[in-house]
Design a protein around this motif. Structure first.
Motif, short mmCIF file in Angstrom:
data_model
loop_
_atom_site.label_atom_id
_atom_site.label_comp_id
_atom_site.label_asym_id
_atom_site.label_seq_id
_atom_site.Cartn_x
_atom_site.Cartn_y
_atom_site.Cartn_z
N GLY A 63 0.81 -1.21 0.00
CA GLY A 63 0.00 0.00 0.00
C GLY A 63 0.85 1.26 0.00
N GLU A 64 1.91 1.24 0.78
CA GLU A 64 2.81 2.40 0.84
C GLU A 64 3.52 2.61 -0.51
N VAL A 65 3.98 1.51 -1.11
CA VAL A 65 4.65 1.60 -2.41
C VAL A 65 3.68 2.07 -3.48
N MET A 66 2.45 1.55 -3.45
CA MET A 66 1.43 1.93 -4.42
C MET A 66 1.10 3.41 -4.31
N LEU A 67 0.96 3.92 -3.07
CA LEU A 67 0.65 5.33 -2.86
C LEU A 67 1.80 6.23 -3.34
N LYS A 68 3.03 5.82 -3.03
CA LYS A 68 4.19 6.59 -3.47
C LYS A 68 4.28 6.63 -4.98
N GLN A 69 3.98 5.50 -5.61
CA GLN A 69 4.02 5.42 -7.07
C GLN A 69 2.96 6.35 -7.68
N TRP A 70 1.76 6.38 -7.08
CA TRP A 70 0.70 7.26 -7.58
C TRP A 70 1.08 8.73 -7.38
N GLU A 71 1.67 9.04 -6.24
CA GLU A 71 2.08 10.42 -5.97
C GLU A 71 3.14 10.89 -6.98
#
Length: 334
Positions: A63-71
């Motif tokens: 989830g953290e990696v996914m959010l960072k990727q989206w940001e």
């Protein structure tokens, strides 16, 4: 002086070969991981999590990696459009993602080797792909050994017209375009793993048949064979109890050196799209999938390619070490 058997002497010399021992341990580790894959705590290799597509390798929660990727992706769009704040739609999506990450346990997963285009774990797919590739290599090698040993032993021991017929069949099959025949078989009969086993093993027994035939011819007039004949031993008993045990070292060396070639053949077919069918995967099919996106998602190619390369090198080091260990010439030189 205590006599030293062939096996003890070979093992003693094999242990002196550091690269062969390293290769042996690597091969053991690979086979252990493949064998116990169902009980290893990894994610299901076929499970798709579309929220987790193309996540890079990381020890952080998905989830953290996914959010960072989206940001990062959104910031590039904002920079291109010359703005510094999210739009309402982007802010709403960001809030939804935060809520989903906080409430959905699937986002607590860790993908240490990343994910693919369908959100599947590359680590588990590489491990299960190794099971397929190594199984094909083992089945191909065992099939080649069984057929090659039987035909080679018969040709070498019987001689005459039996030898002529078997060797002419071998010569004819050697002249056939092996890989083209395999490709045609896979195209006509379909992408079935059993057909893949048969296709790869189709002419793989030819070399071992010639090797065993040569060894049997050199041994069949030895004194221990004459003694067995004098005691009334049948031809089958002489071949399988007296002659073949004396060729076992060459057979073992051939097996260790041929297994990588079978894996390479399977990888080549999978790269052409003629390998195993989804959801199954092999190292070759994973490499084929990774080539398409290696510019943006290099881990899709590097992980299976490096994994396969290490195994192939280990098998070759082990095979070379066994060849040197069983070679009587090197014993005399030592």
């Amino acid at each position: 002086m205590k006599p030293v058997s062939l096996w003890d002497d070979a093992w003693k010399r094999l242990r002196k070969n550091k690269m062969a021992i390293i290769g042996l341990w690597i091969v053991i580790i690979y086979f252990a991981i493949a064998l116990f894959a169902p009980i290893i705590p990894i994610h299901p290799y076929e499970q798709q999590v579309l929220d987790h597509i193309y996540l890079p390798p990381s020890f952080k929660p998905a989830g953290e990696v996914m959010l960072k990727q989206w940001e990062n992706h959104t910031k590039k769009i904002m920079k291109k459009e010359g703005r510094t704040e999210y739009t309402e739609a982007e802010q709403a999506k960001y809030d939804d993602m935060l809520e989903d990450i906080a409430t959905n346990p699937i986002h607590q997963r860790h993908y240490i080797l990343g994910t693919d285009s369908l959100g599947r774990d590359i680590l588990s797919r590489t491990i299960y792909g190794g099971r397929i590739s190594m199984s094909i290599g083992l089945v191909g090698t065992i099939t080649a050994l069984l057929i090659g040993i039987i035909f080679g032993a018969l040709a070498g021991y019987m001689g005459g017209w039996v030898d002529s017929i078997i060797m002419r069949i071998v010569d004819i099959m050697y002249g056939l375009p092996y890989m083209l025949i395999v490709i045609i078989m896979m195209a006509i009969l379909g992408r079935n793993i059993f057909i893949l086993f048969v296709a790869i093993a189709l002419v793989s027994w030819l070399t071992i048949a010639r090797v065993v035939r040569g060894q049997i011819i050199s041994l069949k007039n030895s004194e221990f064979v004459e003694a067995a004949r004098s005691s009334g031993a049948s031809s089958g008993r002489i071949i399988f109890r007296h002659l073949l045990p004396n060729t076992i070292s060459i057979i073992i060396v051939y097996a260790t050196l041929s297994l990588p070639s079978f894996i390479m053949s399977e990888s080549f077919l999978s790269f052409l799209g003629l390998g195993v069918s989804a959801p199954l995967a092999s190292w070759g099919s994973l490499v084929s999938d990774g080539v398409n996106g290696m510019g943006l998602y290099p881990w899709l190619l590097l992980v299976p390619a490096i994994t396969m390369t290490i195994f192939l090198f280990a098998m070759n080091f082990l095979g070379d070490g066994l060849r040197d260990a069983f070679d009587p010439e090197s014993k005399n030189q030592a």
